[in-house]
Motif scaffolding. Structure first.
Motif, PDB file in Angstrom:
ATOM      1  N   THR A  20       0.829  -1.209   0.000  1.00  0.00           N
ATOM      2  CA  THR A  20       0.000   0.000   0.000  1.00  0.00           C
ATOM      3  C   THR A  20       0.860   1.255   0.000  1.00  0.00           C
ATOM      4  O   THR A  20       0.585   2.220  -0.728  1.00  0.00           O
ATOM      5  N   ALA A  21       1.911   1.275   0.817  1.00  0.00           N
ATOM      6  CA  ALA A  21       2.793   2.447   0.880  1.00  0.00           C
ATOM      7  C   ALA A  21       3.463   2.690  -0.465  1.00  0.00           C
ATOM      8  O   ALA A  21       3.591   3.834  -0.918  1.00  0.00           O
ATOM      9  N   VAL A  22       3.885   1.615  -1.116  1.00  0.00           N
ATOM     10  CA  VAL A  22       4.529   1.750  -2.421  1.00  0.00           C
ATOM     11  C   VAL A  22       3.523   2.251  -3.454  1.00  0.00           C
ATOM     12  O   VAL A  22       3.826   3.111  -4.280  1.00  0.00           O
ATOM     13  N   ALA A  23       2.315   1.691  -3.427  1.00  0.00           N
ATOM     14  CA  ALA A  23       1.280   2.133  -4.370  1.00  0.00           C
ATOM     15  C   ALA A  23       1.004   3.622  -4.210  1.00  0.00           C
ATOM     16  O   ALA A  23       0.887   4.358  -5.195  1.00  0.00           O
ATOM     17  N   ASN A  24       0.914   4.090  -2.978  1.00  0.00           N
ATOM     18  CA  ASN A  24       0.680   5.520  -2.746  1.00  0.00           C
ATOM     19  C   ASN A  24       1.870   6.357  -3.228  1.00  0.00           C
ATOM     20  O   ASN A  24       1.700   7.431  -3.809  1.00  0.00           O
ATOM     21  N   HIS A  25       3.071   5.854  -2.947  1.00  0.00           N
ATOM     22  CA  HIS A  25       4.286   6.576  -3.352  1.00  0.00           C
ATOM     23  C   HIS A  25       4.377   6.703  -4.868  1.00  0.00           C
ATOM     24  O   HIS A  25       4.778   7.752  -5.393  1.00  0.00           O
ATOM     25  N   LEU A  26       4.022   5.650  -5.574  1.00  0.00           N
ATOM     26  CA  LEU A  26       4.124   5.643  -7.045  1.00  0.00           C
ATOM     27  C   LEU A  26       2.851   6.132  -7.731  1.00  0.00           C
ATOM     28  O   LEU A  26       2.787   6.154  -8.952  1.00  0.00           O
ATOM     29  N   GLU A  27       1.854   6.492  -6.922  1.00  0.00           N
ATOM     30  CA  GLU A  27       0.551   6.903  -7.457  1.00  0.00           C
ATOM     31  C   GLU A  27      -0.010   5.813  -8.368  1.00  0.00           C
ATOM     32  O   GLU A  27      -0.462   6.057  -9.480  1.00  0.00           O
TER      33      GLU A  27
END
Length: 308
Positions: A20-27
Motif C-alpha cells: 500500500t505504501a509503495v502504491a501511494n508513493h508511485l501513485e
C-alpha cells in the motif's frame, strides 16, 4: 510492466515494507504493485516475499535479489547520467578525418586549441584525400573541401570557403616573363595539381572581368598533394595552383608571387561532416564550434586578402 520497472517496484516494496505504501508513493494501485512482484517471482521461479494479512517478510533469496537489483539499477542510472552528460561535457576520444593540406595549415592548430579548452578529449586525426565512410571507419567528423557534397545520410555544416590562386617563385619569374593573360600560360611550365576536387589537366579560372579555362600542355610536373605542389613552386619549377590557406604565408613573405593576380579558381566550400543530427555528443558539437571560430575566420581573412 517491464523487468526493470518491476525491479524498481520490488526495491520500493523491500524498503517501505508495504504494498500500500509503495502504491501511494508511485501513485499506482496495490494490484499493480503486487503484480510487479509476482512477475519477478514467476520469472525467477522462486519466492521473494512471504505475504500475510499483517506483514511482508523478505525471503533469503528475496534479500539477495534486492541487493543485486539495487546495484543493477544504480549502475543503470549512472550510465544514463554519464551518457546524458556526454551531450553537455566533451570527453572521450574524438576521431577526425581531414584532407591533408587543410589539416597541416589550419585544422591541426584548431585541434590543439580545442584540446586546451577540453583536455578530457583525446583527438585522433587521420589525413586522407578521399572522403571516408564515417560509420565503417568509426569516425566522428570528416573535414572536406568540395564544390558540393554527394547525397548521403550524413549531416554537414559549412565552415568557410577556399580558392586556389596561381603562384610562382620570384626566381622562376626572373627567368620567364610573367604571363599577362591566361593564354600566355602556354609559354610556361605549368605544374599540375590533381586532387579529388581539382581536375589535373584543366584550370577553371574566374575574375571580375570574365572567366577562363586553360588546359596545360606539354611535359610538366603533376602531384596530388597541395604541400608537395608548394615545394615544387618554391623551387622554381614553374607556375602552379595553390589554395589560399597554403600560399598566404609565402605570398606575404615574398617567397612566392601571384601570377595573373586578378584570376582565381571557383570557390570551394569547407565542410564538417558527421553522421547524425540528433543526440550529438558534446565533443563533436564543441569541435565544430572551434572549426567555425578558428578555421572559418582564417579562411575568411585569407579570402579577403587574396580575392579583391
Amino acid at each position: 510492466m517491464d523487468k526493470l520497472s518491476n525491479m524498481s517496484v520490488y526495491i520500493k516494496v523491500v524498503e517501505m515494507g508495504s504494498f500500500t505504501a509503495v502504491a501511494n508513493h508511485l501513485e499506482s494501485t496495490v494490484g499493480n504493485v503486487s503484480r510487479a512482484v509476482s512477475a519477478l517471482e514467476n520469472m525467477l521461479d522462486t519466492r521473494l516475499i512471504q505475504r500475510s494479512t499483517r506483514r511482508l517478510s523478505i525471503t533469503d533469496a528475496g534479500r539477495r535479489f534486492y541487493e543485486r537489483c539495487t546495484k543493477i539499477l544504480a549502475d543503470l542510472e549512472h550510465a544514463e547520467a554519464e551518457a546524458s552528460n556526454a551531450a553537455l561535457t566533451p570527453r572521450g576520444t574524438l576521431r577526425v578525418h581531414c584532407v591533408p593540406g587543410l589539416a597541416r595549415h589550419l585544422v591541426t592548430g584548431a585541434v590543439l586549441e580545442y584540446r586546451e579548452e577540453f583536455p578530457e578529449v583525446t583527438v585522433d586525426l587521420m589525413l586522407s584525400q578521399r572522403m571516408p565512410n564515417l560509420l565503417e571507419d568509426q569516425l566522428d567528423v570528416s573535414i572536406l573541401i568540395a564544390r558540393t557534397l554527394p547525397d548521403s545520410a550524413y549531416v554537414s555544416q559549412k565552415i568557410g570557403i577556399s580558392h586556389c590562386v596561381l603562384v610562382a617563385s620570384p626566381e622562376y619569374l626572373q627567368r620567364h616573363a610573367a604571363p599577362l593573360t591566361p593564354e600566355d600560360l602556354n609559354d610556361h611550365q605549368c605544374l599540375l595539381l590533381g586532387t579529388v576536387d581539382y581536375v589535373r589537366d584543366e584550370w577553371q579560372l574566374k575574375s571580375k572581368t570574365g572567366d577562363a579555362t586553360f588546359t596545360p600542355k606539354g611535359p610538366s610536373f603533376s602531384v596530388n598533394d597541395m604541400d608537395a605542389m608548394a615545394v615544387a613552386v618554391r623551387a622554381g619549377a614553374g607556375i602552379g595552383l595553390l589554395a589560399g590557406f597554403s600560399a598566404i604565408e609565402d605570398l606575404r613573405s615574398g617567397r612566392l608571387v601571384r601570377v595573373l593576380p586578378e584570376f582565381h579558381t571557383y570557390e570551394r566550400n569547407v565542410y564538417a561532416v558527421y553522421t547524425s543530427r540528433q543526440f550529438i555528443d558534446a565533443k563533436i558539437t564543441r569541435f565544430i564550434d572551434t572549426l567555425k571560430t578558428r578555421v572559418g575566420a582564417q579562411l575568411t581573412m585569407t579570402a579577403q586578402e587574396l580575392i579583391a
